[in-house]
Design an enzyme around this catalytic site. Structure first.
Site, PDB file in Angstrom:
ATOM      1  CB  ILE A   1      -0.962  -0.010   1.218  1.00 47.56           C
ATOM      2  CG1 ILE A   1      -1.739  -1.335   1.271  1.00 47.56           C
ATOM      3  CG2 ILE A   1      -1.892   1.198   1.171  1.00 47.56           C
ATOM      4  CD1 ILE A   1      -2.522  -1.699   0.009  1.00 47.56           C
TER       5      ILE A   1
ATOM      6  CD  GLU B   1      -3.574   2.620  -9.927  1.00 47.79           C
ATOM      7  OE1 GLU B   1      -4.726   2.327 -10.306  1.00 47.79           O
ATOM      8  OE2 GLU B   1      -3.309   3.518  -9.128  1.00 47.79           O
TER       9      GLU B   1
ATOM     10  NE  ARG C   1      31.007   8.722 -25.008  1.00 43.00           N
ATOM     11  CZ  ARG C   1      32.109   8.664 -24.285  1.00 43.00           C
ATOM     12  NH1 ARG C   1      32.577   9.760 -23.689  1.00 43.00           N
ATOM     13  NH2 ARG C   1      32.745   7.527 -24.131  1.00 43.00           N
TER      14      ARG C   1
ATOM     15  N   GLY D   1      25.579   4.307 -22.968  1.00 39.53           N
ATOM     16  CA  GLY D   1      26.681   3.391 -22.653  1.00 39.53           C
ATOM     17  C   GLY D   1      26.828   3.219 -21.154  1.00 39.53           C
TER      18      GLY D   1
HETATM   19  P1  TGC Z   1     -15.711  -8.207 -12.978  1.00 35.65           P
HETATM   20  O1  TGC Z   1     -16.743  -9.277 -12.817  1.00 35.65           O
HETATM   21  O2  TGC Z   1     -15.152  -7.968 -14.341  1.00 35.65           O
HETATM   22  O3  TGC Z   1     -16.285  -6.819 -12.450  1.00 35.65           O
HETATM   23  C1  TGC Z   1     -16.878  -6.698 -11.148  1.00 35.65           C
HETATM   24  C2  TGC Z   1     -17.743  -5.450 -11.151  1.00 35.65           C
HETATM   25  O4  TGC Z   1     -16.915  -4.295 -11.362  1.00 35.65           O
HETATM   26  C3  TGC Z   1     -17.314  -3.611 -12.552  1.00 35.65           C
HETATM   27  N1  TGC Z   1     -16.084  -3.105 -13.176  1.00 35.65           N
HETATM   28  C4  TGC Z   1     -15.737  -1.839 -13.124  1.00 35.65           C
HETATM   29  N2  TGC Z   1     -16.342  -0.753 -12.598  1.00 35.65           N
HETATM   30  C5  TGC Z   1     -15.721   0.421 -12.706  1.00 35.65           C
HETATM   31  N3  TGC Z   1     -14.498   0.554 -13.268  1.00 35.65           N
HETATM   32  C6  TGC Z   1     -13.837  -0.510 -13.801  1.00 35.65           C
HETATM   33  N4  TGC Z   1     -12.628  -0.370 -14.322  1.00 35.65           N
HETATM   34  C7  TGC Z   1     -14.458  -1.772 -13.751  1.00 35.65           C
HETATM   35  N5  TGC Z   1     -14.116  -3.020 -14.144  1.00 35.65           N
HETATM   36  C8  TGC Z   1     -15.128  -3.835 -13.785  1.00 35.65           C
HETATM   37  C9  TGC Z   1     -18.024  -4.660 -13.388  1.00 35.65           C
HETATM   38  O5  TGC Z   1     -18.919  -4.082 -14.300  1.00 35.65           O
HETATM   39  C10 TGC Z   1     -18.734  -5.449 -12.306  1.00 35.65           C
HETATM   40  O6  TGC Z   1     -19.850  -4.704 -11.861  1.00 35.65           O
HETATM   41  P2  TGC Z   1     -21.211  -5.453 -11.409  1.00 35.65           P
HETATM   42  O7  TGC Z   1     -22.124  -4.334 -11.079  1.00 35.65           O
HETATM   43  O8  TGC Z   1     -21.618  -6.269 -12.603  1.00 35.65           O
HETATM   44  O9  TGC Z   1     -20.827  -6.291 -10.231  1.00 35.65           O
HETATM   45  O10 TGC Z   1     -14.583  -8.479 -11.915  1.00 35.65           O
HETATM   46  P3  TGC Z   1     -13.471  -9.608 -11.864  1.00 35.65           P
HETATM   47  O11 TGC Z   1     -13.500 -10.154 -10.475  1.00 35.65           O
HETATM   48  O12 TGC Z   1     -13.610 -10.554 -13.019  1.00 35.65           O
HETATM   49  O13 TGC Z   1     -12.100  -8.776 -12.024  1.00 35.65           O
HETATM   50  C11 TGC Z   1     -11.894  -7.969 -13.129  1.00 35.65           C
HETATM   51  C12 TGC Z   1     -10.433  -7.443 -13.156  1.00 35.65           C
HETATM   52  C13 TGC Z   1      -9.442  -8.574 -13.143  1.00 35.65           C
HETATM   53  C14 TGC Z   1     -10.295  -6.682 -14.451  1.00 35.65           C
HETATM   54  C15 TGC Z   1     -10.185  -6.484 -11.997  1.00 35.65           C
HETATM   55  O14 TGC Z   1     -10.428  -7.075 -10.799  1.00 35.65           O
HETATM   56  C16 TGC Z   1      -8.838  -5.817 -12.061  1.00 35.65           C
HETATM   57  O15 TGC Z   1      -8.734  -4.733 -12.619  1.00 35.65           O
HETATM   58  N6  TGC Z   1      -7.747  -6.402 -11.438  1.00 35.65           N
HETATM   59  C17 TGC Z   1      -6.493  -5.697 -11.259  1.00 35.65           C
HETATM   60  C18 TGC Z   1      -6.378  -5.265  -9.819  1.00 35.65           C
HETATM   61  C19 TGC Z   1      -5.792  -3.896  -9.684  1.00 35.65           C
HETATM   62  O16 TGC Z   1      -5.693  -3.112 -10.621  1.00 35.65           O
HETATM   63  N7  TGC Z   1      -5.452  -3.565  -8.467  1.00 35.65           N
HETATM   64  C20 TGC Z   1      -4.924  -2.252  -8.190  1.00 35.65           C
HETATM   65  C21 TGC Z   1      -4.735  -2.051  -6.711  1.00 35.65           C
HETATM   66  S1  TGC Z   1      -4.495  -0.365  -6.303  1.00 35.65           S
HETATM   67  C22 TGC Z   1      -2.963  -0.010  -6.849  1.00 35.65           C
HETATM   68  O17 TGC Z   1      -2.298  -0.760  -7.477  1.00 35.65           O
HETATM   69  C23 TGC Z   1      -2.496   1.341  -6.509  1.00 35.65           C
HETATM   70  S2  TGC Z   1      -0.908   1.711  -7.010  1.00 35.65           S
HETATM   71  C24 TGC Z   1      -0.926   3.293  -6.526  1.00 35.65           C
HETATM   72  C25 TGC Z   1       0.243   4.097  -6.875  1.00 35.65           C
HETATM   73  O18 TGC Z   1       1.240   4.052  -6.114  1.00 35.65           O
HETATM   74  O19 TGC Z   1       0.143   4.860  -7.889  1.00 35.65           O
HETATM   75  P1  FAD Z   2      -0.527 -11.403  -8.993  1.00 35.48           P
HETATM   76  O1  FAD Z   2      -1.953 -11.036  -9.094  1.00 35.48           O
HETATM   77  O2  FAD Z   2      -0.145 -12.538  -8.117  1.00 35.48           O
HETATM   78  O3  FAD Z   2       0.013 -11.688 -10.478  1.00 35.48           O
HETATM   79  C1  FAD Z   2       1.216 -12.383 -10.732  1.00 35.48           C
HETATM   80  C2  FAD Z   2       1.305 -12.609 -12.244  1.00 35.48           C
HETATM   81  O4  FAD Z   2       0.188 -13.422 -12.681  1.00 35.48           O
HETATM   82  C3  FAD Z   2       1.223 -11.307 -13.033  1.00 35.48           C
HETATM   83  O5  FAD Z   2       2.100 -11.364 -14.126  1.00 35.48           O
HETATM   84  C4  FAD Z   2      -0.208 -11.279 -13.533  1.00 35.48           C
HETATM   85  O6  FAD Z   2      -0.352 -10.556 -14.754  1.00 35.48           O
HETATM   86  C5  FAD Z   2      -0.480 -12.768 -13.752  1.00 35.48           C
HETATM   87  N1  FAD Z   2      -1.904 -13.082 -13.689  1.00 35.48           N
HETATM   88  C6  FAD Z   2      -2.758 -12.910 -12.643  1.00 35.48           C
HETATM   89  N2  FAD Z   2      -4.005 -13.298 -12.984  1.00 35.48           N
HETATM   90  C7  FAD Z   2      -3.939 -13.724 -14.274  1.00 35.48           C
HETATM   91  C8  FAD Z   2      -4.897 -14.224 -15.211  1.00 35.48           C
HETATM   92  N3  FAD Z   2      -6.192 -14.359 -14.894  1.00 35.48           N
HETATM   93  N4  FAD Z   2      -4.468 -14.551 -16.433  1.00 35.48           N
HETATM   94  C9  FAD Z   2      -3.164 -14.420 -16.787  1.00 35.48           C
HETATM   95  N5  FAD Z   2      -2.215 -13.938 -15.954  1.00 35.48           N
HETATM   96  C10 FAD Z   2      -2.602 -13.605 -14.719  1.00 35.48           C
HETATM   97  N6  FAD Z   2      -2.274  -2.034  -4.158  1.00 35.48           N
HETATM   98  C11 FAD Z   2      -3.182  -1.292  -3.439  1.00 35.48           C
HETATM   99  O7  FAD Z   2      -4.282  -1.748  -3.148  1.00 35.48           O
HETATM  100  N7  FAD Z   2      -2.865  -0.023  -3.047  1.00 35.48           N
HETATM  101  C12 FAD Z   2      -1.677   0.555  -3.321  1.00 35.48           C
HETATM  102  O8  FAD Z   2      -1.447   1.725  -2.962  1.00 35.48           O
HETATM  103  C13 FAD Z   2      -0.712  -0.200  -4.055  1.00 35.48           C
HETATM  104  N8  FAD Z   2       0.535   0.321  -4.283  1.00 35.48           N
HETATM  105  C14 FAD Z   2       1.488  -0.477  -4.855  1.00 35.48           C
HETATM  106  C15 FAD Z   2       2.803  -0.005  -4.938  1.00 35.48           C
HETATM  107  C16 FAD Z   2       3.802  -0.825  -5.473  1.00 35.48           C
HETATM  108  C17 FAD Z   2       5.209  -0.324  -5.526  1.00 35.48           C
HETATM  109  C18 FAD Z   2       3.466  -2.109  -5.990  1.00 35.48           C
HETATM  110  C19 FAD Z   2       4.509  -2.985  -6.613  1.00 35.48           C
HETATM  111  C20 FAD Z   2       2.167  -2.564  -5.904  1.00 35.48           C
HETATM  112  C21 FAD Z   2       1.164  -1.778  -5.324  1.00 35.48           C
HETATM  113  N9  FAD Z   2      -0.133  -2.263  -5.155  1.00 35.48           N
HETATM  114  C22 FAD Z   2      -1.062  -1.518  -4.459  1.00 35.48           C
HETATM  115  C23 FAD Z   2      -0.462  -3.636  -5.509  1.00 35.48           C
HETATM  116  C24 FAD Z   2      -0.647  -3.887  -7.009  1.00 35.48           C
HETATM  117  O9  FAD Z   2      -1.854  -3.356  -7.461  1.00 35.48           O
HETATM  118  C25 FAD Z   2      -0.524  -5.378  -7.255  1.00 35.48           C
HETATM  119  O10 FAD Z   2       0.842  -5.724  -7.077  1.00 35.48           O
HETATM  120  C26 FAD Z   2      -1.018  -5.770  -8.626  1.00 35.48           C
HETATM  121  O11 FAD Z   2      -2.404  -5.573  -8.755  1.00 35.48           O
HETATM  122  C27 FAD Z   2      -0.667  -7.222  -8.958  1.00 35.48           C
HETATM  123  O12 FAD Z   2      -1.002  -8.080  -7.915  1.00 35.48           O
HETATM  124  P2  FAD Z   2       0.089  -9.148  -7.372  1.00 35.48           P
HETATM  125  O13 FAD Z   2       1.350  -8.424  -7.126  1.00 35.48           O
HETATM  126  O14 FAD Z   2      -0.537  -9.876  -6.261  1.00 35.48           O
HETATM  127  O15 FAD Z   2       0.347 -10.121  -8.596  1.00 35.48           O
END
Ligand code: TGC
Ligand code: FAD
Length: 392
Positions: A170, A371, A276, A347
């Site tokens: 996080i 994300e 360079r 380099g």
């Molecule tokens: P799925 O069945 O496709 O969808 C569940 C419900 O969500 C709706 N939905 C969305 N709504 C708004 N925006 C979107 N982008 C949406 N995508 C889907 C969808 O319509 C559905 O709604 P309802 O009403 O029908 O229930 O869900 P799934 O379980 O199959 O998962 C879909 C998937 C894999 C695409 C999604 O879970 C995903 O995007 N996974 C990636 C996780 C991720 O991005 N985590 C980020 C954590 S935060 C972070 O990384 C912060 S880094 C911060 C920084 O330092 O900058």
């Molecule tokens: P996993 O989900 O375990 O994935 C591992 C590998 O499997 C990946 O290559 C992925 O693409 C692949 N994979 C997974 N599912 C599938 C599929 N269905 N089909 C094919 N391939 C698949 N999260 C927060 O909530 N808040 C934050 O502020 C935040 N900040 C972050 C900051 C940093 C520096 C980092 C590194 C991460 C942060 N995250 C945060 C978490 C981030 O969103 C997750 O790391 C990311 O969503 C991937 O999850 P994971 O690391 O568990 O990888």
């Protein structure tokens, strides 16, 4: 310390599409970055800390809630202005942009969109000035790409909720005053809760050992029977769509930010290639180096066009989540490839901290993972165009 000589690159004259206000906002952010951040960023990255004294300045340039309405302390800007700020921040460092992204899109956005009026008035002005910093807890140790499987949960205890579970990875957790936490109710429905530092049973251990995004603090969120007041539940949206809606806004900012990192790498490599000398000529005169530079500006220009159009669609409320995924995936991949190519142009000097290339390259390994990973965004596009879900 290397002087920050960065100049923007606008091969297709896209500045003609910007308003005077857009350009002023970009210039303000760029000047602040050059003055306050560039001189210290390498040291902060080496030390592995986010320089907290930058928070007030970040707030002043509109880095916290640029598109949040003025009545709640935001800057009330459009989506292009938001993108331009993200571009300037990540031009310097992805961790700097991360701090701004998390505060704006993952903390202020859900309070604004899913909170009630009392919550908006209580939290947003303090978050806009940086008096309070927030974080966003979605990812768990066993649920990263699949956040819908989360196990963090809360029980209704009558006069409060009891929260248990853990979040991992996080951003800003170690020093945030509050966390927007996604957890399941007893019915298994996902809700957002505002958890404040100081609540008993709530701890935020720092995660160490990152070789990426080192100028951003990352931590865990641990909830051990935390009593959360009922008024801290975000009432206006629940389900996985609620956190994913926040991610749309943050991913859009990342699409712009990644262009910034790519522009910095290109800018450094172009200048170096012209200066360079090897074999009695600037290395920029050799075809192999020109190929790298020509391909860089081609890819940057394509990403700029893609992302500007996405910004227009966001301004009109018409951008789909899948369109945002396509841009995030394309631009981050483009930036990481350019960082690698730019490093080669320099380099041996390319591997030193005299230049930002290795730092950008390492940072972008986080950006291509968080994300939504590169693969997850490909699957989102695949699902969108075929109508078939390949996730499960
Ligand atoms: P799925 O069945 O496709 O969808 C569940 C419900 O969500 C709706 N939905 C969305 N709504 C708004 N925006 C979107 N982008 C949406 N995508 C889907 C969808 O319509 C559905 O709604 P309802 O009403 O029908 O229930 O869900 P799934 O379980 O199959 O998962 C879909 C998937 C894999 C695409 C999604 O879970 C995903 O995007 N996974 C990636 C996780 C991720 O991005 N985590 C980020 C954590 S935060 C972070 O990384 C912060 S880094 C911060 C920084 O330092 O900058
Ligand atoms: P996993 O989900 O375990 O994935 C591992 C590998 O499997 C990946 O290559 C992925 O693409 C692949 N994979 C997974 N599912 C599938 C599929 N269905 N089909 C094919 N391939 C698949 N999260 C927060 O909530 N808040 C934050 O502020 C935040 N900040 C972050 C900051 C940093 C520096 C980092 C590194 C991460 C942060 N995250 C945060 C978490 C981030 O969103 C997750 O790391 C990311 O969503 C991937 O999850 P994971 O690391 O568990 O990888």
């Amino acid at each position: 310390m290397r002087q920050d000589l960065y100049q923007g690159h606008d091969y297709y004259l896209m500045d003609e599409w910007l308003t005077e206000e857009h350009k002023l906002i970009r210039e303000t952010a760029r000047a602040w970055v050059k003055r306050e951040v560039s001189p210290i960023i390498e040291k902060a990255w080496e030390d592995g800390i986010f320089p907290r004294h930058l928070i007030a300045g970040l707030a002043e340039i509109g880095g916290f809630g640029p598109y949040i309405p003025v009545e709640y302390g935001g800057a009330g800007l459009d989506q292009i202005a938001y993108g331009l700020i993200m571009q300037e921040l990540e031009r310097c460092d992805s961790g700097l942009r991360s701090t701004s992204s998390v505060q704006s899109s993952l903390v202020m956005y859900p309070i604004w969109k899913y909170g009630n009026e009392e919550q908006r008035r209580k939290y947003l002005p303090k978050l806009a000035t940086g008096e309070w910093i927030g974080c966003f807890g979605l990812t768990e140790p066993d649920f990263g790409s699949n956040p819908g499987g989360m196990v963090t949960n809360f029980k209704d205890m009558g006069d409060h909720y009891l929260l248990n579970g853990a979040k991992l990875w996080i951003s800003n957790a170690p020093f945030a005053q509050l966390a927007v936490v996604w957890a399941k109710s007893e019915e298994g429905r996902i809700h957002g809760l505002i958890v404040e530092r100081g609540m008993e049973g709530f701890t935020t251990p720092t995660m160490h050992g990152k070789w990426s995004l080192r100028a951003s603090d990352t931590g865990e969120l641990i909830f051990d029977n935390v009593r959360v007041p009922k008024e801290n539940l975000l009432p206006n949206k629940s389900g996985l769509g609620a956190p994913l809606g926040c991610l749309d806004s943050a991913r859009y900012g990342i699409a712009w930010g990644a262009i910034g990192a790519a522009l910095d790498c290109y800018d450094v490599a172009l200048r170096y290639a012209k200066e360079r000398i090897q074999f009695d000529r600037p290395i920029g005169g050799f075809q192999l180096q020109q190929k790298k530079l020509a391909e860089m500006i081609t890819e940057i220009t394509k990403a700029q066009l893609l992302t500007y159009r996405l910004g227009q669609l966001r301004n009109e409320g018409r951008a789909t989540s899948a369109q945002i995924s396509l841009s995030k995936r394309n631009n981050v991949n483009m930036a990481i490839n350019i960082a690698r190519e730019a490093r080669q142009i320099l380099g041996g000097m390319g591997i030193t901290n005299e230049y930002p290339l290795m730092r950008h390259m390492c940072n972008l390994e986080s950006v291509i993972t968080y994300e939504g990973t590169h693969d997850v965004h490909l699957l989102i596009t695949g699902k969108d165009v075929t109508g078939l879900d390949a996730f499960k």
